[in-house]
Design a protein around this motif. Structure first.
Motif, PDB file in Angstrom:
ATOM      1  N   GLY A 157       8.108  -0.672  -1.504  1.00 58.42           N
ATOM      2  CA  GLY A 157       8.236  -0.520  -2.193  1.00 58.42           C
ATOM      3  C   GLY A 157       7.484   0.682  -2.970  1.00 58.42           C
ATOM      4  N   SER A 158       7.465   1.403  -2.694  1.00 59.86           N
ATOM      5  CA  SER A 158       7.474   2.883  -3.519  1.00 59.86           C
ATOM      6  C   SER A 158       8.620   3.375  -4.491  1.00 59.86           C
ATOM      7  CB  SER A 158       7.131   4.097  -2.200  1.00 59.86           C
ATOM      8  OG  SER A 158       8.824   4.336  -1.716  1.00 59.86           O
ATOM      9  N   ASN A 159       9.863   2.823  -4.400  1.00 59.48           N
ATOM     10  CA  ASN A 159      10.684   3.041  -4.932  1.00 59.48           C
ATOM     11  C   ASN A 159      10.752   2.611  -6.629  1.00 59.48           C
ATOM     12  OD1 ASN A 159      12.404   4.475  -4.193  1.00 59.48           O
ATOM     13  ND2 ASN A 159      13.468   3.611  -2.986  1.00 59.48           N
ATOM     14  N   TYR A 160       9.582   1.061  -6.145  1.00 61.61           N
ATOM     15  CA  TYR A 160       9.651   0.624  -7.708  1.00 61.61           C
ATOM     16  C   TYR A 160       8.548   1.213  -8.463  1.00 61.61           C
ATOM     17  CZ  TYR A 160      12.389  -2.896  -5.275  1.00 61.61           C
ATOM     18  OH  TYR A 160      13.232  -3.649  -4.833  1.00 61.61           O
ATOM     19  N   TYR A 161       7.506   2.072  -8.209  1.00 67.21           N
ATOM     20  CA  TYR A 161       6.195   2.216  -8.882  1.00 67.21           C
ATOM     21  C   TYR A 161       6.971   3.862  -9.356  1.00 67.21           C
ATOM     22  CZ  TYR A 161       3.334  -0.280  -6.521  1.00 67.21           C
ATOM     23  OH  TYR A 161       2.502  -1.116  -6.486  1.00 67.21           O
ATOM     24  N   SER A 162       6.351   4.368 -11.182  1.00 63.64           N
ATOM     25  CA  SER A 162       6.553   5.027 -11.763  1.00 63.64           C
ATOM     26  C   SER A 162       5.488   5.806 -11.137  1.00 63.64           C
ATOM     27  CB  SER A 162       6.716   5.278 -13.029  1.00 63.64           C
ATOM     28  OG  SER A 162       7.357   4.200 -13.892  1.00 63.64           O
ATOM     29  N   ILE A 163       5.778   7.133 -11.136  1.00 65.12           N
ATOM     30  CA  ILE A 163       4.915   8.181 -10.037  1.00 65.12           C
ATOM     31  C   ILE A 163       4.624   9.577 -11.945  1.00 65.12           C
ATOM     32  CG2 ILE A 163       3.923  10.174  -9.107  1.00 65.12           C
ATOM     33  CD1 ILE A 163       5.057   7.254  -8.077  1.00 65.12           C
ATOM     34  N   ALA A 164       2.554   9.501 -11.881  1.00 67.60           N
ATOM     35  CA  ALA A 164       2.870  10.190 -12.882  1.00 67.60           C
ATOM     36  C   ALA A 164       1.545  11.163 -12.016  1.00 67.60           C
ATOM     37  CB  ALA A 164       1.643   9.633 -14.144  1.00 67.60           C
ATOM     38  N   TRP A 165       1.698  12.395 -12.960  1.00 66.80           N
ATOM     39  CA  TRP A 165       0.845  13.905 -12.955  1.00 66.80           C
ATOM     40  C   TRP A 165      -0.464  14.173 -13.325  1.00 66.80           C
ATOM     41  CZ3 TRP A 165       0.715  16.447  -8.534  1.00 66.80           C
ATOM     42  CH2 TRP A 165       2.303  16.679  -6.789  1.00 66.80           C
ATOM     43  N   PHE A 166      -1.495  14.053 -12.985  1.00 66.70           N
ATOM     44  CA  PHE A 166      -2.998  13.999 -13.892  1.00 66.70           C
ATOM     45  C   PHE A 166      -3.518  15.752 -13.283  1.00 66.70           C
ATOM     46  CE2 PHE A 166      -3.406  10.263 -15.820  1.00 66.70           C
ATOM     47  CZ  PHE A 166      -2.618   9.730 -15.029  1.00 66.70           C
ATOM     48  N   ARG A 167      -4.353  15.898 -14.166  1.00 70.19           N
ATOM     49  CA  ARG A 167      -5.062  16.760 -13.263  1.00 70.19           C
ATOM     50  C   ARG A 167      -6.247  17.230 -14.215  1.00 70.19           C
ATOM     51  NH1 ARG A 167      -2.667  22.197 -17.324  1.00 70.19           N
ATOM     52  NH2 ARG A 167      -3.143  21.623 -19.154  1.00 70.19           N
ATOM     53  N   GLN A 168      -6.967  17.600 -13.235  1.00 70.06           N
ATOM     54  CA  GLN A 168      -8.910  17.823 -13.506  1.00 70.06           C
ATOM     55  C   GLN A 168      -9.692  19.076 -13.494  1.00 70.06           C
ATOM     56  OE1 GLN A 168     -10.898  14.751 -11.901  1.00 70.06           O
ATOM     57  NE2 GLN A 168     -12.619  14.835 -13.212  1.00 70.06           N
ATOM     58  N   GLN A 225       1.133  -1.654  -0.497  1.00 69.62           N
ATOM     59  CA  GLN A 225      -0.336  -0.087   0.071  1.00 69.62           C
ATOM     60  C   GLN A 225       0.811   0.940   0.061  1.00 69.62           C
ATOM     61  OE1 GLN A 225      -2.691  -0.488   0.170  1.00 69.62           O
ATOM     62  NE2 GLN A 225      -4.197   2.077   0.536  1.00 69.62           N
ATOM     63  N   LEU A 226       0.825   2.106  -1.112  1.00 68.93           N
ATOM     64  CA  LEU A 226       1.435   3.197  -1.018  1.00 68.93           C
ATOM     65  C   LEU A 226       0.345   4.166  -0.843  1.00 68.93           C
ATOM     66  CD1 LEU A 226       3.351   3.054  -4.056  1.00 68.93           C
ATOM     67  CD2 LEU A 226       3.983   2.727  -2.232  1.00 68.93           C
ATOM     68  N   GLN A 227       1.325   5.757   0.352  1.00 70.06           N
ATOM     69  CA  GLN A 227       0.531   7.301   0.321  1.00 70.06           C
ATOM     70  C   GLN A 227       1.188   7.951  -0.903  1.00 70.06           C
ATOM     71  OE1 GLN A 227       1.887   4.644   3.130  1.00 70.06           O
ATOM     72  NE2 GLN A 227       0.141   3.419   2.620  1.00 70.06           N
ATOM     73  N   LEU A 228       0.162   8.604  -1.352  1.00 70.97           N
ATOM     74  CA  LEU A 228       1.477   9.584  -2.000  1.00 70.97           C
ATOM     75  C   LEU A 228       0.726  11.196  -1.010  1.00 70.97           C
ATOM     76  CD1 LEU A 228      -0.161   7.783  -3.904  1.00 70.97           C
ATOM     77  CD2 LEU A 228       1.630   8.626  -5.819  1.00 70.97           C
ATOM     78  N   VAL A 229       1.039  12.509  -0.711  1.00 71.00           N
ATOM     79  CA  VAL A 229       1.036  14.184  -0.464  1.00 71.00           C
ATOM     80  C   VAL A 229       1.175  14.671  -1.690  1.00 71.00           C
ATOM     81  CG1 VAL A 229       0.933  15.382   1.581  1.00 71.00           C
ATOM     82  CG2 VAL A 229      -0.048  12.460   1.926  1.00 71.00           C
ATOM     83  N   GLU A 230       0.378  14.939  -2.187  1.00 67.74           N
ATOM     84  CA  GLU A 230       0.954  16.538  -3.159  1.00 67.74           C
ATOM     85  C   GLU A 230       1.173  17.679  -2.131  1.00 67.74           C
ATOM     86  OE1 GLU A 230      -2.313  14.060  -5.169  1.00 67.74           O
ATOM     87  OE2 GLU A 230      -2.060  14.965  -2.722  1.00 67.74           O
ATOM     88  N   SER A 261      -3.207  16.053  -9.141  1.00 68.75           N
ATOM     89  CA  SER A 261      -3.453  14.993  -8.247  1.00 68.75           C
ATOM     90  C   SER A 261      -2.094  14.343  -8.953  1.00 68.75           C
ATOM     91  CB  SER A 261      -4.149  14.190  -8.369  1.00 68.75           C
ATOM     92  OG  SER A 261      -5.914  14.350  -8.066  1.00 68.75           O
ATOM     93  N   CYS A 262      -1.051  13.634  -7.870  1.00 66.43           N
ATOM     94  CA  CYS A 262       0.213  12.331  -8.510  1.00 66.43           C
ATOM     95  C   CYS A 262      -0.395  11.080  -8.470  1.00 66.43           C
ATOM     96  CB  CYS A 262       1.819  12.783  -7.624  1.00 66.43           C
ATOM     97  SG  CYS A 262       0.828  12.285  -5.742  1.00 66.43           S
ATOM     98  N   ALA A 263       0.181  10.330  -8.660  1.00 68.07           N
ATOM     99  CA  ALA A 263      -0.462   8.503  -9.094  1.00 68.07           C
ATOM    100  C   ALA A 263       0.886   7.793  -8.950  1.00 68.07           C
ATOM    101  CB  ALA A 263      -1.599   8.267 -10.004  1.00 68.07           C
ATOM    102  N   TRP A 276      -3.472   6.527  -5.793  1.00 69.37           N
ATOM    103  CA  TRP A 276      -3.531   8.141  -6.181  1.00 69.37           C
ATOM    104  C   TRP A 276      -3.489   8.697  -4.703  1.00 69.37           C
ATOM    105  CZ3 TRP A 276      -4.605   9.921 -10.384  1.00 69.37           C
ATOM    106  CH2 TRP A 276      -5.162   9.677 -11.489  1.00 69.37           C
ATOM    107  N   GLY A 277      -2.708   9.977  -5.189  1.00 75.74           N
ATOM    108  CA  GLY A 277      -3.201  11.148  -3.719  1.00 75.74           C
ATOM    109  C   GLY A 277      -4.392  12.050  -4.343  1.00 75.74           C
ATOM    110  N   LYS A 278      -4.249  12.256  -3.050  1.00 69.68           N
ATOM    111  CA  LYS A 278      -6.038  13.430  -3.022  1.00 69.68           C
ATOM    112  C   LYS A 278      -5.918  14.575  -3.307  1.00 69.68           C
ATOM    113  CE  LYS A 278      -7.231  11.807   1.542  1.00 69.68           C
ATOM    114  NZ  LYS A 278      -7.314  11.316   2.386  1.00 69.68           N
ATOM    115  N   GLY A 279      -4.626  15.373  -4.080  1.00 75.99           N
ATOM    116  CA  GLY A 279      -4.697  16.473  -4.632  1.00 75.99           C
ATOM    117  C   GLY A 279      -4.509  18.121  -4.094  1.00 75.99           C
TER     118      GLY A 279
END
Length: 122
Positions: free
Chosen positions: A28-39, A1-6, A95-97, A112-115
Motif C-alpha cells: 500500500g505504499s502508493n496510497y500514502y502521502s510522504i512528508a519530510w521533517f527535520r530536527q 507496514q511500511l518501511q522508509l529509508v532516507e 526524516s521522511c514519514a 517514520w524513517g530513521k533519518g
C-alpha cells in the motif's frame, strides 16, 4: 507496514544544495502521502514539506518555502527533497514519514524513517 529509508545527507557549505531521497516500501505504499521533517539538537521536530500520493499536490512549511522542493517518482517508490541555498540553520537530522492525509504535522504521521544527517558549514 511500511518501511522508509532516507539517504543523501552529508556536509555542504553555506549557499550549497543537497538532494535527499526517501525510498518507501511495503504494502500500500502508493496510497500514502510522504512528508519530510527535520530536527536540530535541542529543538522541536519541524515539518518541512509533504506531497500527496496521487495528485502530486504539495504543502510547504514557511521556513523552507521557495528554497526546498519536494517531488516523487512513483515508479521508483522514491520521494525527493531538493534543498537549495542552505544555511547553518538548516543543520539537522532529516526524516521522511508516511501519512494517509497530507499534512506536515508530526502527529499525523503513521510511519517514520530513521533519518539522515545534514550539516551546513559556515
Amino acid at each position: 507496514q511500511l518501511q522508509l529509508v532516507e539517504s543523501g545527507g552529508g556536509l555542504v557549505q553555506t549557499g550549497g544544495s543537497l538532494e535527499l531521497s526517501c525510498v518507501v516500501s511495503g504494502d500500500g505504499s502508493n496510497y500514502y502521502s510522504i512528508a519530510w521533517f527535520r530536527q536540530a539538537p535541542g529543538k522541536e521536530r519541524e515539518g518541512l514539506a509533504c506531497i500527496d500520493s496521487s495528485s502530486g499536490r504539495t504543502i510547504y512549511g514557511d521556513s523552507v518555502r521557495g528554497r526546498f522542493t519536494i517531488s516523487r517518482d512513483n515508479a521508483k517508490n522514491t520521494v525527493y527533497l531538493q534543498m537549495d541555498n542552505l544555511t547553518p540553520e538548516d543543520t539537522a537530522t532529516y526524516s521522511c514519514a508516511a501519512t494517509i492525509i497530507p499534512t506536515i504535522l508530526r502527529t499525523g504521521m503513521d510511519y517514520w524513517g530513521k533519518g539522515t544527517l545534514v550539516t551546513v558549514s559556515s
